[in-house]
Design a protein around this motif. Structure first.
Motif, mmCIF file in Angstrom:
data_model
loop_
_atom_site.group_PDB
_atom_site.id
_atom_site.type_symbol
_atom_site.label_atom_id
_atom_site.label_comp_id
_atom_site.label_asym_id
_atom_site.label_seq_id
_atom_site.Cartn_x
_atom_site.Cartn_y
_atom_site.Cartn_z
ATOM 1 N N ILE A 176 0.834 -1.209 0.000
ATOM 2 C CA ILE A 176 0.000 0.000 0.000
ATOM 3 C C ILE A 176 0.865 1.254 0.000
ATOM 4 C CG2 ILE A 176 -1.668 1.318 1.374
ATOM 5 C CD1 ILE A 176 -2.824 -1.363 2.273
ATOM 6 N N GLN A 177 1.923 1.251 0.793
ATOM 7 C CA GLN A 177 2.803 2.427 0.836
ATOM 8 C C GLN A 177 3.449 2.681 -0.517
ATOM 9 O OE1 GLN A 177 5.564 2.647 4.163
ATOM 10 N NE2 GLN A 177 4.194 1.388 5.427
ATOM 11 N N SER A 181 0.838 3.912 -3.056
ATOM 12 C CA SER A 181 0.395 5.280 -2.784
ATOM 13 C C SER A 181 1.473 6.288 -3.141
ATOM 14 C CB SER A 181 0.022 5.421 -1.302
ATOM 15 O OG SER A 181 -1.037 4.557 -0.964
ATOM 16 N N CYS A 186 1.467 7.858 -6.694
ATOM 17 C CA CYS A 186 0.316 8.649 -7.135
ATOM 18 C C CYS A 186 0.351 10.036 -6.508
ATOM 19 C CB CYS A 186 -0.997 7.965 -6.751
ATOM 20 S SG CYS A 186 -1.220 6.352 -7.514
ATOM 21 N N VAL A 216 -3.257 12.916 4.328
ATOM 22 C CA VAL A 216 -4.250 11.881 4.070
ATOM 23 C C VAL A 216 -5.561 12.568 3.706
ATOM 24 C CG1 VAL A 216 -5.549 9.934 5.012
ATOM 25 C CG2 VAL A 216 -3.158 10.277 5.670
ATOM 26 N N GLU A 219 -6.785 8.491 0.358
ATOM 27 C CA GLU A 219 -5.504 8.737 -0.323
ATOM 28 C C GLU A 219 -4.411 8.875 0.717
ATOM 29 O OE1 GLU A 219 -5.121 11.484 -3.817
ATOM 30 O OE2 GLU A 219 -7.070 12.140 -3.067
ATOM 31 N N GLY A 220 -3.316 8.152 0.511
ATOM 32 C CA GLY A 220 -2.150 8.310 1.374
ATOM 33 C C GLY A 220 -2.254 7.607 2.703
ATOM 34 N N THR A 249 -2.195 4.567 5.589
ATOM 35 C CA THR A 249 -1.447 3.352 5.893
ATOM 36 C C THR A 249 -2.419 2.208 6.165
ATOM 37 O OG1 THR A 249 -1.405 3.807 8.270
ATOM 38 C CG2 THR A 249 0.385 4.736 6.931
ATOM 39 N N PRO A 308 -8.817 2.269 -1.267
ATOM 40 C CA PRO A 308 -7.579 3.043 -1.357
ATOM 41 C C PRO A 308 -7.418 3.587 -2.785
ATOM 42 C CG PRO A 308 -7.199 0.824 -0.471
ATOM 43 C CD PRO A 308 -8.558 0.840 -1.083
ATOM 44 N N GLY A 323 -5.541 6.731 -5.618
ATOM 45 C CA GLY A 323 -4.596 7.767 -5.953
ATOM 46 C C GLY A 323 -5.308 8.781 -6.829
ATOM 47 N N LEU A 336 -5.402 2.224 -6.917
ATOM 48 C CA LEU A 336 -3.982 1.953 -6.820
ATOM 49 C C LEU A 336 -3.637 0.759 -7.703
ATOM 50 C CD1 LEU A 336 -3.449 2.292 -2.956
ATOM 51 C CD2 LEU A 336 -3.136 4.050 -4.710
#
Length: 733
Positions: A499-500, A503, A506, A532, A554-555, A557, A573, A575, A584
């Motif tokens: 995920i990190q 993200s 984007c 976020v 967006e952004g 964790t 989640p 972008g 994503l």
């Protein structure tokens, strides 16, 4: 249908409707829209209607409103002077006749006029009303999901036929059919084309009436609904169909009395239930009689007195007239619910001779209702007042039980009592699995399968010697039903990194509220400049309650996503691009619901922008289900499946068989096993019972399974593999 009266000014009239109904203009009406809570206003107000395409150019609109008692429709009429209502010839009409004075509003009953389509004129993609005679049917049975299903083939005077598949969560809401030749009336059945053949499917607003198809019997509709229309024209249609059925429709089912059976045979038996008992997890005992005496020696099932439900005195008196029927698999639940003393009909009951171990030259008659629904196999409880039930009741009351007892002699056939382990087929040692279909398959030895050609299905009876993987949580994989991709489920630390990284590639979007979303910045304390953004999806330009809401992040964790998932219905989640929000990389989940992430297939998906969800948000009460969201976003969702390898042994050989199943085998969703300790413990308990450690092969439980062989190509080599299907763990395991 309710009759409501609203008194007062026109403003009072409109305010009284505004609380529960939404006003909509004619120009916004379209076929397929949900109009159950909407109303249109002209000279009168119509609520609870459905939409259909106009059948005439003179209608002035591409659509027409359809109203009926069955749909719960109501017509409100605002009156300012004395007026007499009468039966109307318009598309919306009423048969009520009343006089209304003063400034009043009344809601009037609706009695629409229906048009029925002959079966030879039905077309795919339409919704029609039909009359037909039942040529074949399967009594309602539980589907693989939550619904009950009934499959019915109907015919009419046009010499055409139509196979109808009807579904409902309520078994009693399906058509109440008891025999071939019954007549059905279907309203609003959807016609679809499947594999070049037209089929009828129950859809929104579907309603059914059923009638006895015998000439001269009362024309009484059978239905669980309290609201339906029935006219003199309907009565004439039924009478005409009855006459046609008598001359043109032959009943292919074999109907027999116990005194007239000729084993081996499959037949329909109408009888009274006088006792019942649990036999094991996949079979159930029914003690029945029809007033006649079976001429052959037959098995009697041994059960304890505590397990047997029924009048023991009556059962003893009827001991020479009662036969024991053992029902299997999918019929067990219905058999359990039957009321002792009720009149029932058993469809496709199997009567066959079987020898007992140690007595190969002596055969006894057995009665089995095998699992599955092939050939219409099933059970129906006849309602009070049913003609066949009343006829049987009169006949049973005339049977002289004293004469039967006094007629016993040593020369008459002797019945033999048995336990499940005393016969070689159908009643052998208990199986810990249940077959969900194809019970007519004969059991095939593993040694025979190893020397057989592929691909083909088999029914086997074997024991589980060992299985892989031993750590059961490792058996859960992600599977694409379209391209058969199989991949591991990322663990927590791996998923956080995915995920990190996704993200980070984007850019962050500008905060621009739209009719679709409302966006805010989430303050991340003590985390530097990390930003976020939360996008709240709106419904009817309003935000919903959190438990019903879909949001995008967006952004965020993994920890933040899981925190939000405890409050919101779904989390996506995302972008951003210059124009829109986007998903994503599909290495990351496209949706979270609760603590379960949902993934899309990288190879088969064609991702769309998040704005593609806008039509879903505009729907009434959007459910935000994973499959619906995936479809809107152009994704093919991956399924959580169990992937295991079983080594099976039946004494003639061993065979490695694969299990790849979402939830049917263990009756536990594979997605839950990774995230719920209780489900993990249940799987471990089941596997310990199927394959306990340090146990001799003779002491292991039997598994009845369906398997199928198939070819797998690895490079240039072709290998035969085997896979379990249509098999479920028994309820009491």
């Amino acid at each position: 249908m309710p009759l409501e009266e609203i008194r007062g000014s026109f403003r009072v009239f409109e305010n009284s409707l505004r609380g529960s109904l939404q006003k909509v203009g004619f120009e916004h009406l379209q076929v397929g829209c949900d109009c159950a809570s909407k109303y249109v206003q002209d000279i009168m107000v119509v609520a609870g209607f459905s939409m259909a395409k106009s059948t005439s150019d003179a209608d002035g609109h591409c659509c027409r409103l359809e109203v009926s008692d069955e749909a719960g429709s109501t017509i409100y009429i605002k009156m300012k002077r004395k007026i007499k209502t009468r039966e109307s010839t318009h598309q919306v009409c009423t048969r009520s006749s009343s006089t209304i004075t003063g400034s009043e509003t009344v809601a009037m009953s609706v009695a629409p006029s229906y048009t029925y389509t002959p079966l030879n004129l039905v077309k795919g993609g339409t919704i029609v009303n039909l009359y037909g005679a039942v040529k074949f049917f399967k009594p309602p049975y539980k589907c693989k999901g939550t619904d009950y299903c009934s499959v019915i083939t109907i015919v009419d005077q046009s010499d055409a036929k139509l196979i109808c598949s009807l579904f409902n969560v309520n078994r009693d809401a399906l058509p109440q059919i008891y025999k071939n030749g019954d007549i059905v009336r279907f309203h609003r059945i959807k016609i679809k084309e499947f594999s070049g053949q037209l089929q009828g499917i129950s859809s929104s607003g579907f309603a059914a009436l059923t009638f006895d198809g015998t000439v001269g019997t009362p024309v009484v509709p059978r239905t669980s609904s309290k609201l339906f229309t029935f006219t003199d024209e309907d009565r004439k249609t039924i009478e005409d169909l009855r006459i046609w059925v008598a001359s043109n429709l032959l009943n292919s089912a074999v109907v027999a009395k116990l005194s007239g059976i000729q084993p081996p045979m499959y037949f329909d038996l109408t009888c009274q239930l006088v006792g019942k008992a649990k036999v094991d997890g996949s079979s159930y005992l029914l003690k029945v009689w029809d007033g006649t005496k079976c001429p052959f020696s037959y098995w009697k099932v041994v059960v304890t007195e505590d397990d047997l439900e029924g009048d023991s005195v009556l059962i003893h008196r009827l001991r020479n007239l009662i036969v024991d029927v053992v029902v299997y698999d999918n019929h067990v639940q219905l058999a359990k619910s039957l009321k002792v003393g009720s009149f029932i009909r058993l469809y496709s009951l199997h009567a066959k001779f079987q020898s007992r171990e140690g007595e190969p030259d002596v055969s006894y008659l057995q009665f089995h209702l095998h699992g599955g629904t092939t050939y219409g196999r099933g059970i129906t409880s006849l309602p009070e007042g049913h003609a066949d039930a009343e006829d049987l009741k009169k006949f049973l009351n005339s049977v002289d039980l004293m004469e039967d007892e006094s007629s016993e002699s040593p020369s008459e056939p002797e019945n033999v009592y048995f336990t499940l382990g005393s016969c070689s087929e159908g009643c052998q040692q208990l199986s810990v699995t249940v077959l969900r279909d194809h019970q007519h398959f004969e059991v095939t030895a593993l040694s025979t399968i190893l020397n057989s050609r592929s691909p083909q299905p088999y029914r086997i009876r074997a024991k589980l010697r060992q299985f892989e993987p031993e750590k059961l949580h490792q058996s859960v994989k992600l599977h694409c039903p379209q391209c058969n991709l199989l991949q591991e489920v990322p663990d927590g630390s791996e998923l956080d990194l995915i995920i990190q990284e996704a993200s980070a590639t984007c850019p962050m979007s500008d905060l621009q509220n739209t009719s679709f979303c409302e966006s805010v910045v989430w303050d991340t304390e003590n985390q530097g400049q990390r930003r976020v953004v939360i996008h709240f999806v709106k419904h009817d330009e309003l935000l919903q309650d959190p438990e019903d809401s879909l949001i995008m992040i967006e952004g965020g964790t993994l920890e933040e996503i899981l925190k939000l998932s405890k409050k919101f219905k779904g989390i996506i989640p995302v972008g951003a691009t210059e124009d829109d929000l986007v998903l994503l990389d599909l290495s990351a989940p496209f949706l979270w619901q609760g603590n379960i992430p949902h993934y899309g297939c990288k190879h088969c998906s064609n991702p769309k922008a998040i704005a593609s969800l806008s039509p879903l948000a505009a729907q009434k009460d959007p459910l935000w289900e994973p499959t619906t969201i995936a479809q809107a976003l152009g994704l093919v969702p991956l399924e959580y499946v169990f992937v295991m390898k079983f080594m099976l042994d039946d004494g003639t050989g061993t065979l490695d068989v694969y299990l790849m199943d979402c939830k049917d085998f263990f009756q536990i969703p594979a997605s839950e096993v990774l995230f719920n300790n209780i489900f993990q413990e249940n799987i471990e308990r089941i596997m310990k019972k199927l394959c306990p450690s340090d146990t001799n092969l003779d002491d292991l439980p039997w598994l009845d399974c369906f398997i199928k062989s198939y070819y797998v190509t690895d490079g240039r080599e072709q290998q035969i593999c085997y896979r379990v299907f249509d098999t479920t763990i028994a309820e009491d395991v």
